[in-house]
Write a protein that holds these residues in place. Structure first.
Motif, short mmCIF file in Angstrom:
data_model
loop_
_atom_site.label_atom_id
_atom_site.label_comp_id
_atom_site.label_asym_id
_atom_site.label_seq_id
_atom_site.Cartn_x
_atom_site.Cartn_y
_atom_site.Cartn_z
N ASP A 24 15.55 9.75 -9.52
CA ASP A 24 16.85 10.33 -9.19
C ASP A 24 16.79 10.90 -7.77
OD1 ASP A 24 19.21 11.76 -8.94
OD2 ASP A 24 18.87 13.02 -10.70
N PRO A 25 17.50 10.29 -6.82
CA PRO A 25 17.43 10.80 -5.44
C PRO A 25 17.97 12.22 -5.29
CG PRO A 25 19.00 8.98 -5.61
CD PRO A 25 18.32 9.10 -6.93
N MET A 52 15.99 15.31 -3.68
CA MET A 52 16.50 16.20 -2.63
C MET A 52 16.24 17.66 -2.99
SD MET A 52 20.12 14.39 -1.62
CE MET A 52 20.81 15.88 -0.98
N PHE A 53 16.49 18.01 -4.24
CA PHE A 53 16.26 19.39 -4.69
C PHE A 53 14.78 19.75 -4.54
CE2 PHE A 53 15.53 22.75 -7.79
CZ PHE A 53 16.56 23.63 -7.49
N PHE A 92 13.16 6.54 -3.87
CA PHE A 92 14.02 7.68 -4.16
C PHE A 92 13.73 8.84 -3.21
CE2 PHE A 92 13.39 5.06 -7.87
CZ PHE A 92 14.70 4.73 -8.17
N GLN A 93 12.48 8.97 -2.79
CA GLN A 93 12.13 9.98 -1.79
C GLN A 93 12.76 9.63 -0.45
OE1 GLN A 93 7.89 9.55 -2.37
NE2 GLN A 93 7.74 11.52 -3.43
N VAL A 94 12.70 8.36 -0.07
CA VAL A 94 13.31 7.91 1.19
C VAL A 94 14.82 8.13 1.16
CG1 VAL A 94 13.79 5.88 2.62
CG2 VAL A 94 11.49 6.25 1.75
N ILE A 99 15.49 11.89 1.61
CA ILE A 99 15.33 12.35 3.00
C ILE A 99 16.46 11.81 3.86
CG2 ILE A 99 13.86 12.26 5.05
CD1 ILE A 99 11.44 12.36 3.17
N GLY A 100 16.85 10.56 3.63
CA GLY A 100 17.99 10.00 4.36
C GLY A 100 19.25 10.83 4.15
N SER A 101 19.48 11.26 2.94
CA SER A 101 20.64 12.11 2.65
C SER A 101 20.52 13.47 3.33
CB SER A 101 20.81 12.30 1.14
OG SER A 101 21.13 11.08 0.53
N LEU A 102 19.30 14.01 3.37
CA LEU A 102 19.10 15.29 4.05
C LEU A 102 19.28 15.14 5.56
CD1 LEU A 102 16.06 16.67 2.01
CD2 LEU A 102 18.42 17.50 1.96
#
Length: 175
Positions: free
Chosen positions: A11-12, A16-17, A93-95, A98-101
């Motif tokens: 879950d991306p 993020m959380f 999902f980590q990528v 981070i892209g969303s951040l």
């Protein structure tokens, strides 16, 4: 009958959380290599792997193994793939997280292009910050153990974080 199950690893938004949990005490103050942050996030997601006998801790950090034992009950009943396979499966999902951040203005875009995660001065909203602090307080021993790994071990080379955890290949690192 179809059964759906939720796995936070894939879950991306959950990623993020978790990354924001680590932000407050690690990459907010200094930039962190992407692979080091991935390893830290993996252990935040699967803390029971900290007790793995394959991980080589420095003598002063052997107590980290006991932190992992405290989370042994969280290990799912189903069989998990080996930790390296699981680590690779979590990466997209980590990528995405981070892209969303980066898009949200919490991670420097120029640094991210170099695979370095660096916080921007942008403030996290208070409601989210309250949740992050509550989660970090509830799991303070785990967060402290993960931050020891993140801050006290180099990422690359023999005896680096990649080598000691066995999650990433280290032999071709430029040191």
């Amino acid at each position: 009958m179809t059964q759906l199950s939720y796995q936070p690893a894939f879950d991306p938004y959950n990623a993020m959380f978790r990354l924001l949990q680590l932000r407050e005490r690690s990459w907010l103050t200094q930039a962190v290599p992407y692979d080091a942050l991935r390893i830290a996030d993996f252990f935040l997601l699967f803390p029971f792997f900290l007790q793995d006998k394959d991980i080589r801790y420095k003598p002063e950090h052997r107590s980290i193994r006991s932190v992992g034992k405290k989370y042994k009950a969280e290990k799912p009943y189903s069989r998990l793939p080996d930790k390296r396979t699981l680590f690779r499966r979590v990466e997209p999902f980590q990528v995405a997280a981070i892209g969303s951040l980066v898009n949200g203005g919490f991670v420097e875009a120029d640094s991210w292009e170099q695979r370095i995660v660096e916080a921007t001065p942008k403030e996290i909203p208070n409601t989210l910050l309250t949740q992050l602090h509550a989660e970090n307080s509830a799991n303070s021993e785990l967060i402290d153990a993960i931050l020891k790994l993140l801050m006290d071990y180099p990422l690359t080379g023999k005896d680096g974080l990649k080598d000691r955890t066995g999650l990433l290949e280290y032999r071709y690192d430029v040191v």
